[in-house]
Structures are given as C-alpha cells and as structure tokens.
Write a protein that holds these residues in place. Structure first.
Motif, PDB file in Angstrom:
ATOM      1  N   LYS A   1       4.380   6.329  11.943  1.00  0.00           N
ATOM      2  CA  LYS A   1       3.475   5.249  12.344  1.00  0.00           C
ATOM      3  C   LYS A   1       3.854   3.921  11.684  1.00  0.00           C
ATOM      4  O   LYS A   1       3.972   2.913  12.364  1.00  0.00           O
ATOM      5  CB  LYS A   1       2.043   5.625  11.992  1.00  0.00           C
ATOM      6  N   ASP A   2       4.049   3.938  10.371  1.00  0.00           N
ATOM      7  CA  ASP A   2       4.364   2.681   9.684  1.00  0.00           C
ATOM      8  C   ASP A   2       5.636   2.765   8.835  1.00  0.00           C
ATOM      9  O   ASP A   2       5.934   1.856   8.072  1.00  0.00           O
ATOM     10  CB  ASP A   2       3.186   2.222   8.823  1.00  0.00           C
ATOM     11  N   SER A   3       6.375   3.868   8.960  1.00  0.00           N
ATOM     12  CA  SER A   3       7.654   4.010   8.266  1.00  0.00           C
ATOM     13  C   SER A   3       8.483   5.074   8.982  1.00  0.00           C
ATOM     14  O   SER A   3       7.983   5.796   9.833  1.00  0.00           O
ATOM     15  CB  SER A   3       7.439   4.402   6.795  1.00  0.00           C
ATOM     16  N   TYR A   4       9.750   5.154   8.629  1.00  0.00           N
ATOM     17  CA  TYR A   4      10.606   6.218   9.138  1.00  0.00           C
ATOM     18  C   TYR A   4      10.339   7.452   8.288  1.00  0.00           C
ATOM     19  O   TYR A   4      10.048   7.353   7.102  1.00  0.00           O
ATOM     20  CB  TYR A   4      12.077   5.818   9.047  1.00  0.00           C
ATOM     21  N   VAL A   5      10.428   8.622   8.883  1.00  0.00           N
ATOM     22  CA  VAL A   5      10.180   9.884   8.189  1.00  0.00           C
ATOM     23  C   VAL A   5      11.518  10.593   8.023  1.00  0.00           C
ATOM     24  O   VAL A   5      12.273  10.745   8.985  1.00  0.00           O
ATOM     25  CB  VAL A   5       9.191  10.754   9.000  1.00  0.00           C
TER      26      VAL A   5
ATOM     27  N   VAL B   1      10.199   8.842   2.983  1.00  0.00           N
ATOM     28  CA  VAL B   1       9.936   7.773   3.939  1.00  0.00           C
ATOM     29  C   VAL B   1      10.965   6.668   3.737  1.00  0.00           C
ATOM     30  O   VAL B   1      11.572   6.554   2.668  1.00  0.00           O
ATOM     31  CB  VAL B   1       8.509   7.199   3.792  1.00  0.00           C
ATOM     32  N   ALA B   2      11.132   5.856   4.763  1.00  0.00           N
ATOM     33  CA  ALA B   2      12.052   4.727   4.686  1.00  0.00           C
ATOM     34  C   ALA B   2      11.478   3.575   5.501  1.00  0.00           C
ATOM     35  O   ALA B   2      10.644   3.779   6.387  1.00  0.00           O
ATOM     36  CB  ALA B   2      13.429   5.120   5.222  1.00  0.00           C
ATOM     37  N   TRP B   3      11.905   2.383   5.186  1.00  0.00           N
ATOM     38  CA  TRP B   3      11.504   1.194   5.923  1.00  0.00           C
ATOM     39  C   TRP B   3      12.601   0.152   5.785  1.00  0.00           C
ATOM     40  O   TRP B   3      13.425   0.212   4.885  1.00  0.00           O
ATOM     41  CB  TRP B   3      10.169   0.645   5.423  1.00  0.00           C
ATOM     42  N   ILE B   4      12.606  -0.788   6.715  1.00  0.00           N
ATOM     43  CA  ILE B   4      13.585  -1.864   6.679  1.00  0.00           C
ATOM     44  C   ILE B   4      12.900  -3.088   6.095  1.00  0.00           C
ATOM     45  O   ILE B   4      11.765  -3.409   6.456  1.00  0.00           O
ATOM     46  CB  ILE B   4      14.139  -2.162   8.085  1.00  0.00           C
ATOM     47  N   GLN B   5      13.606  -3.741   5.185  1.00  0.00           N
ATOM     48  CA  GLN B   5      13.079  -4.975   4.628  1.00  0.00           C
ATOM     49  C   GLN B   5      14.099  -6.075   4.838  1.00  0.00           C
ATOM     50  O   GLN B   5      15.301  -5.827   4.868  1.00  0.00           O
ATOM     51  CB  GLN B   5      12.681  -4.768   3.173  1.00  0.00           C
TER      52      GLN B   5
END
Length: 141
Positions: A63-67, A80-84
């Motif tokens: 939903k709000d991050s990559y799993v 979890v992962a996310w792009i910044q």
C-alpha cells in the motif's frame, strides 16, 4: 555597505540550495519505475559477519511501500522498501529495511540492463555497525 551586499546575496542563495537538498519519500507507483516487482537473484557480503551469500528475492507492491521477501542460506527475511528523491539533482535511491534485530538497512542504486531488467547495487549495514556490507540484485526474466 556596497561590499557587503554581494556577500549577503551569495549567502542567501547558498542557504536556499541547502534547503532544497532534503530527501523526499516517493509514494509507491506501479508505473514508475515500471516493472520493478518480480523475482531477483542476489549475491552479497553480510555486514555483520563478512561472509558471502547468494539467494533469491521477491519484490512486490504494498500500500505505501514495496514488500520484500529474501531467502538466503535456508533463512527467509521480510522487509519493506521505498524510493526517496534527494538533493537539488533529485537523485532517486531505493531504501530497504529488513525486520531483523538489529535491523538490516540498505541504500540501493537502481539500473536496467539492455533487456530492461532491473539491477540494484546496495550498501548494507546492520544496527550501528559502520563496516557495512554489499548486495546486488539481478532481476529474473
């Protein structure tokens, strides 16, 4: 006073540049970067032990991050992962955090090969350990 005016202008401009160099977490978007989800082969160097490992990784959209689910040496880690996006150049970095004690954190550069499959090169660390490790991901066709 005439000599101070250019100095004050330069200091004002440099202060604005510093303010723009903060990082911004980007929302998960299946369209960008397109095709990021999937299976990967991984190879790395453990940040705590210094040993080399290989394994597999699955990346999917949450939903709000990559799993993430990473399997190495018969052990599965979830994270979890996310792009910044950071700085005035808006450089994009994939940040990863695995649910371990202490947590494994990674900062990865994303690239694609000639067939548009993703490759990631990551610097890793665990807890307060500053020695760090390395990990590379190669997307499976």
């Amino acid at each position: 006073m005439k000599r101070l005016l250019p100095l004050m202008v330069m200091l004002g401009v440099s202060g604005g540049v510093r303010a723009a160099s903060v990082c911004e977490r980007l929302p998960v978007d299946p369209e960008f970067p397109a095709g990021l989800s999937g299976s990967y082969e991984i190879v790395g160097k453990d940040p705590a032990k210094g040993t080399v490992y290989t394994g597999t990784l699955t990346l999917d959209y949450g939903k709000d991050s990559y799993v993430l689910s990473r399997g190495t040496d018969g052990q599965t880690l979830h994270g979890v992962a996310w792009i910044q996006r950071c700085g005035v150049d808006k450089i994009r970095t994939l940040l990863v955090r695995y649910d371990t004690q202490p947590a494994i954190e990674m900062a990865c550069a994303l690239q694609t090969d000639g067939d548009n499959y993703y490759r990631a090169t990551c610097r890793t660390r665990q807890g307060g350990d500053q020695s760090g490790g390395l990990e590379a991901w190669f997307q499976k066709p």
